[in-house]
Design a protein around this motif. Structure first.
Motif, short mmCIF file in Angstrom:
data_model
loop_
_atom_site.label_atom_id
_atom_site.label_comp_id
_atom_site.label_asym_id
_atom_site.label_seq_id
_atom_site.Cartn_x
_atom_site.Cartn_y
_atom_site.Cartn_z
N THR A 242 0.83 -1.21 0.00
CA THR A 242 0.00 0.00 0.00
C THR A 242 0.86 1.26 0.00
OG1 THR A 242 -1.62 -1.25 1.28
CG2 THR A 242 -1.96 1.10 1.13
N PHE A 243 1.97 1.22 0.70
CA PHE A 243 2.88 2.37 0.77
C PHE A 243 3.51 2.67 -0.59
CE2 PHE A 243 6.87 4.55 1.61
CZ PHE A 243 6.54 5.46 2.60
N TRP A 244 3.93 1.61 -1.31
CA TRP A 244 4.73 1.79 -2.51
C TRP A 244 3.96 1.69 -3.82
CZ3 TRP A 244 9.11 4.11 -2.19
CH2 TRP A 244 9.88 4.01 -1.04
N GLU A 245 2.86 0.98 -3.86
CA GLU A 245 2.16 0.75 -5.13
C GLU A 245 1.28 1.94 -5.50
OE1 GLU A 245 2.67 -1.65 -7.26
OE2 GLU A 245 4.07 -2.71 -5.96
N THR A 246 1.91 2.98 -6.03
CA THR A 246 1.18 4.21 -6.34
C THR A 246 0.24 4.05 -7.53
OG1 THR A 246 3.05 5.04 -7.62
CG2 THR A 246 2.90 5.70 -5.29
N PRO B 67 -3.03 5.46 -5.66
CA PRO B 67 -2.53 6.81 -5.90
C PRO B 67 -2.97 7.82 -4.84
CG PRO B 67 -4.29 6.27 -7.43
CD PRO B 67 -3.95 5.01 -6.70
N GLU B 68 -4.11 7.57 -4.23
CA GLU B 68 -4.62 8.49 -3.20
C GLU B 68 -3.74 8.50 -1.96
OE1 GLU B 68 -7.79 7.03 -5.90
OE2 GLU B 68 -6.37 5.99 -4.60
N ILE B 69 -3.07 7.38 -1.68
CA ILE B 69 -2.15 7.31 -0.53
C ILE B 69 -0.96 8.23 -0.79
CG2 ILE B 69 -0.56 5.82 0.75
CD1 ILE B 69 -3.41 5.16 1.47
N ALA B 70 -0.40 8.16 -1.98
CA ALA B 70 0.75 9.01 -2.32
C ALA B 70 0.35 10.49 -2.27
CB ALA B 70 1.28 8.64 -3.70
N PRO C 12 11.83 0.82 -2.13
CA PRO C 12 10.83 -0.24 -2.12
C PRO C 12 11.51 -1.61 -1.97
CG PRO C 12 10.58 1.18 -4.05
CD PRO C 12 11.83 1.59 -3.36
N PRO C 13 10.83 -2.56 -1.38
CA PRO C 13 11.44 -3.88 -1.19
C PRO C 13 11.84 -4.55 -2.50
CG PRO C 13 9.35 -3.71 -0.02
CD PRO C 13 9.47 -2.49 -0.86
N ARG C 14 12.98 -5.19 -2.48
CA ARG C 14 13.47 -5.92 -3.67
C ARG C 14 12.48 -7.02 -4.08
NH1 ARG C 14 14.22 -8.42 -7.59
NH2 ARG C 14 16.18 -9.05 -8.54
N LYS C 15 11.76 -7.57 -3.11
CA LYS C 15 10.83 -8.67 -3.39
C LYS C 15 9.69 -8.26 -4.32
CE LYS C 15 7.88 -7.84 0.56
NZ LYS C 15 7.35 -8.28 1.80
N ASN C 16 9.53 -6.97 -4.57
CA ASN C 16 8.47 -6.50 -5.48
C ASN C 16 8.79 -6.80 -6.94
OD1 ASN C 16 7.29 -5.52 -3.18
ND2 ASN C 16 7.40 -3.38 -3.76
N ILE D 179 11.63 5.11 -8.00
CA ILE D 179 10.38 5.18 -7.26
C ILE D 179 10.55 5.98 -5.97
CG2 ILE D 179 8.69 3.79 -5.97
CD1 ILE D 179 9.11 1.63 -8.21
N ALA D 180 11.64 5.75 -5.26
CA ALA D 180 11.89 6.47 -4.01
C ALA D 180 12.08 7.97 -4.28
CB ALA D 180 13.10 5.89 -3.29
N VAL D 181 12.84 8.30 -5.30
CA VAL D 181 13.06 9.70 -5.65
C VAL D 181 11.73 10.35 -6.06
CG1 VAL D 181 14.09 11.22 -7.41
CG2 VAL D 181 15.50 9.51 -6.25
N ARG D 182 10.94 9.64 -6.84
CA ARG D 182 9.64 10.17 -7.27
C ARG D 182 8.76 10.49 -6.06
NH1 ARG D 182 6.14 5.89 -10.03
NH2 ARG D 182 5.93 5.32 -7.85
N GLU D 183 8.74 9.60 -5.07
CA GLU D 183 7.90 9.84 -3.89
C GLU D 183 8.41 11.01 -3.06
OE1 GLU D 183 4.82 8.69 -3.57
OE2 GLU D 183 5.40 7.93 -5.53
N MET D 184 9.73 11.13 -2.96
CA MET D 184 10.27 12.26 -2.21
C MET D 184 10.03 13.57 -2.96
SD MET D 184 13.86 12.53 -0.15
CE MET D 184 13.61 11.00 0.70
N ARG D 185 10.14 13.53 -4.27
CA ARG D 185 9.85 14.73 -5.08
C ARG D 185 8.37 15.09 -5.00
NH1 ARG D 185 12.60 18.48 -6.83
NH2 ARG D 185 11.74 18.48 -8.89
#
Length: 172
Positions: A87-91, A95-98, A124-128, A145-151
């Motif tokens: 839920t945290f990573w799957e934007t 998308p509403e969570i992000a 995000p976890p490697r297991k994804n 993905i991490a940079v996108r979320e921080m941006r």
């Protein structure tokens, strides 16, 4: 889970869908309007959605949680800090969570902001990704993905502390 007006003049991206999508969007619209007329009743409806165990209810809850009159900062904090990895990573799925994370980020206490940003910096976890995927491409995707979320958080007019800003610049 809500109606969107795109920049290029096109209307709703889901305009050709039928079934649950327009029904959920109508529900969001009705509860948003109810919040203006009878905020307490709208709050009660929204509060019920967080205890339902479906992605649609969670997405509706997150979308309406952008409204500070419906959902408290403490409730937003609790949601954001207890999300599972998916839920945290799957934007694309949530998308509403992000959006919620970015929009209400500045209301959170500094330690809660740090907890969220630290989680983002862990990637995000490697297991994804399947094991068969090229490790370098997976690493690039995780960083992207991490940079996108921080941006996204930054784009919502949040000021990142220097250590987080440095990480972002280094990984951008």
């Amino acid at each position: 889970v809500y109606y969107v007006q795109e920049h290029n003049g096109n209307n709703e991206p889901d305009r050709f869908h039928d079934g649950i999508a327009p029904s959920v969007k109508l529900l969001h619209l009705v509860v948003s309007r109810l919040a203006v007329i009878d905020n307490l009743s709208a709050k009660k409806l929204v509060r019920q959605w967080i205890i339902k165990d479906t992605s649609v209810h969670l997405r509706l809850y997150a979308a309406l949680s952008k409204d500070t009159s419906l959902v408290s900062t403490d409730d937003v904090r609790t949601l954001l800090l207890t999300l599972d990895d998916s839920t945290f990573w799957e934007t694309d799925e949530y998308p509403e969570i992000a959006e919620l994370r970015a929009i209400r980020f500045k209301e959170l206490e500094k330690n809660d902001q740090d907890t969220i940003l630290t989680r983002i910096k862990k990637l995000p976890p490697r297991k994804n990704w399947p094991r068969s995927y090229n490790p370098e491409q997976v690493s690039n995707a995780r960083h992207y993905i991490a940079v996108r979320e921080m941006r996204r958080i930054e784009a919502a007019e949040n000021i990142l502390e220097e250590n987080h800003k440095e990480w972002l610049e280094k990984n951008i």
